[in-house]
Design a protein around this motif. Sequence first.
Motif, PDB file in Angstrom:
ATOM      1  N   VAL A 115       5.513   1.004   3.474  1.00  0.00           N
ATOM      2  CA  VAL A 115       4.971   1.902   2.461  1.00  0.00           C
ATOM      3  C   VAL A 115       3.498   2.147   2.776  1.00  0.00           C
ATOM      4  CG1 VAL A 115       4.475  -0.010   0.843  1.00  0.00           C
ATOM      5  CG2 VAL A 115       4.628   2.353  -0.006  1.00  0.00           C
ATOM      6  N   THR A 116       3.087   3.398   2.679  1.00  0.00           N
ATOM      7  CA  THR A 116       1.725   3.787   3.035  1.00  0.00           C
ATOM      8  C   THR A 116       0.927   4.126   1.788  1.00  0.00           C
ATOM      9  OG1 THR A 116       2.475   4.688   5.148  1.00  0.00           O
ATOM     10  CG2 THR A 116       0.340   5.426   4.349  1.00  0.00           C
ATOM     11  N   VAL A 117      -0.267   3.548   1.711  1.00  0.00           N
ATOM     12  CA  VAL A 117      -1.218   3.891   0.652  1.00  0.00           C
ATOM     13  C   VAL A 117      -2.552   4.214   1.323  1.00  0.00           C
ATOM     14  CG1 VAL A 117      -0.117   2.520  -1.149  1.00  0.00           C
ATOM     15  CG2 VAL A 117      -1.826   1.468   0.310  1.00  0.00           C
ATOM     16  N   ARG A 123      -8.080   0.381  -1.395  1.00  0.00           N
ATOM     17  CA  ARG A 123      -9.174  -0.509  -1.809  1.00  0.00           C
ATOM     18  C   ARG A 123      -8.751  -1.398  -2.974  1.00  0.00           C
ATOM     19  NH1 ARG A 123     -11.620   4.542  -0.864  1.00  0.00           N
ATOM     20  NH2 ARG A 123     -12.980   4.532   0.988  1.00  0.00           N
ATOM     21  N   ARG A 124      -8.006  -0.827  -3.911  1.00  0.00           N
ATOM     22  CA  ARG A 124      -7.527  -1.625  -5.047  1.00  0.00           C
ATOM     23  C   ARG A 124      -6.607  -2.739  -4.572  1.00  0.00           C
ATOM     24  NH1 ARG A 124      -3.124  -2.268  -8.097  1.00  0.00           N
ATOM     25  NH2 ARG A 124      -1.927  -0.751  -6.877  1.00  0.00           N
ATOM     26  N   ILE A 125      -5.667  -2.392  -3.715  1.00  0.00           N
ATOM     27  CA  ILE A 125      -4.687  -3.367  -3.242  1.00  0.00           C
ATOM     28  C   ILE A 125      -5.351  -4.452  -2.403  1.00  0.00           C
ATOM     29  CG2 ILE A 125      -2.740  -3.629  -1.643  1.00  0.00           C
ATOM     30  CD1 ILE A 125      -1.731  -0.898  -2.747  1.00  0.00           C
ATOM     31  N   GLU A 126      -6.353  -4.086  -1.602  1.00  0.00           N
ATOM     32  CA  GLU A 126      -7.028  -5.085  -0.773  1.00  0.00           C
ATOM     33  C   GLU A 126      -7.725  -6.154  -1.609  1.00  0.00           C
ATOM     34  OE1 GLU A 126      -9.501  -4.045   2.450  1.00  0.00           O
ATOM     35  OE2 GLU A 126      -8.236  -2.397   3.155  1.00  0.00           O
ATOM     36  N   ASP A 132       0.579 -10.154  -6.026  1.00  0.00           N
ATOM     37  CA  ASP A 132       0.534  -9.053  -7.003  1.00  0.00           C
ATOM     38  C   ASP A 132       1.034  -7.761  -6.378  1.00  0.00           C
ATOM     39  OD1 ASP A 132      -0.504 -10.841  -8.788  1.00  0.00           O
ATOM     40  OD2 ASP A 132      -2.539 -10.034  -8.777  1.00  0.00           O
ATOM     41  N   THR A 133       0.645  -7.523  -5.130  1.00  0.00           N
ATOM     42  CA  THR A 133       1.115  -6.330  -4.426  1.00  0.00           C
ATOM     43  C   THR A 133       2.626  -6.368  -4.270  1.00  0.00           C
ATOM     44  OG1 THR A 133      -0.984  -6.207  -3.229  1.00  0.00           O
ATOM     45  CG2 THR A 133       0.877  -4.983  -2.309  1.00  0.00           C
ATOM     46  N   LYS A 134       3.156  -7.532  -3.952  1.00  0.00           N
ATOM     47  CA  LYS A 134       4.612  -7.672  -3.805  1.00  0.00           C
ATOM     48  C   LYS A 134       5.322  -7.369  -5.122  1.00  0.00           C
ATOM     49  CE  LYS A 134       6.320 -11.800  -3.006  1.00  0.00           C
ATOM     50  NZ  LYS A 134       6.704 -13.039  -2.284  1.00  0.00           N
ATOM     51  N   LYS A 135       4.775  -7.835  -6.229  1.00  0.00           N
ATOM     52  CA  LYS A 135       5.391  -7.564  -7.538  1.00  0.00           C
ATOM     53  C   LYS A 135       5.398  -6.076  -7.840  1.00  0.00           C
ATOM     54  CE  LYS A 135       4.134 -11.990  -9.683  1.00  0.00           C
ATOM     55  NZ  LYS A 135       3.269 -12.655 -10.699  1.00  0.00           N
ATOM     56  N   GLU A 136       4.286  -5.402  -7.529  1.00  0.00           N
ATOM     57  CA  GLU A 136       4.214  -3.963  -7.772  1.00  0.00           C
ATOM     58  C   GLU A 136       5.228  -3.220  -6.923  1.00  0.00           C
ATOM     59  OE1 GLU A 136      -0.583  -3.776  -8.888  1.00  0.00           O
ATOM     60  OE2 GLU A 136       0.136  -3.005  -6.959  1.00  0.00           O
TER      61      GLU A 136
END
Length: 239
Positions: A115-117, A123-126, A132-136
């Motif tokens: 998945v590309t962001v 910046r938010r994910i970093e 937390d990223t995995k849950k999203e």
Amino acid sequence: MKAVVTEIRQSRSGVIVKTEDGSIYRAAYVMVSVSIGVLQTNLINFHPDLPQWKILAIYQFDMAVYTKIFIKFPYKFWPTGNGTEFFLYAHEKRGYYTVWQQLERTYPGSNALLVTVTDDESRRIEQQPDSDTKKEIVEVLRNMFGKNIPEPTHILVPRWWSNRFYKGAFSNWPIGVSRFEYDQMRAPVGRVYFTGEHTSQQYNGYVHGAYLAGIDSAKIMIRCIKNKDCKYHAMPKGT
């Protein structure tokens, strides 16, 4: 040599490079190939300071952040075959895990998704834990494929923006930037020369742009050293 350069000091007689571990290196000339993002930080201190025209050129450019997140599952639950390599997710928040790619054609049996962001979402994910990223991501996939999909086994979240040696993924030429600013970006300052994908007019942002820019900048330096032709010709503004 694996050392972090912290200072580049030049004079009429040569260049002194200092590193984070206290080492000192001397040379007649230096080629700087760090990204625009690094040049916009204080990781490397130049003595004397870079001239104003060079600093203005550096800050005219942006560093884009382009993040490819890889996530692996115990088995695939998404459609495969012709016409199914890419799929999109629509969310009220712009850029929220929007562009997806299943990797079965490239890596059969990998059970992995990409998945590309970009930019603000990158910046938010970093700045949050991978958990937390995995849950999203799982929540998004369950909205697309149902509540019974398995939990992922692995996740890889690159952090190009947070890494002090990159500060982004690649350079971006904003609206209004022209060949003039490009020439100033590439232009040497005394015995210090500059290269990198951000100095490639045709292929900035690409690996081959960095490769070709390295050849071009090396030729400029060699011409100065061998032929004593150290003049750099910049195109006038607006051409």
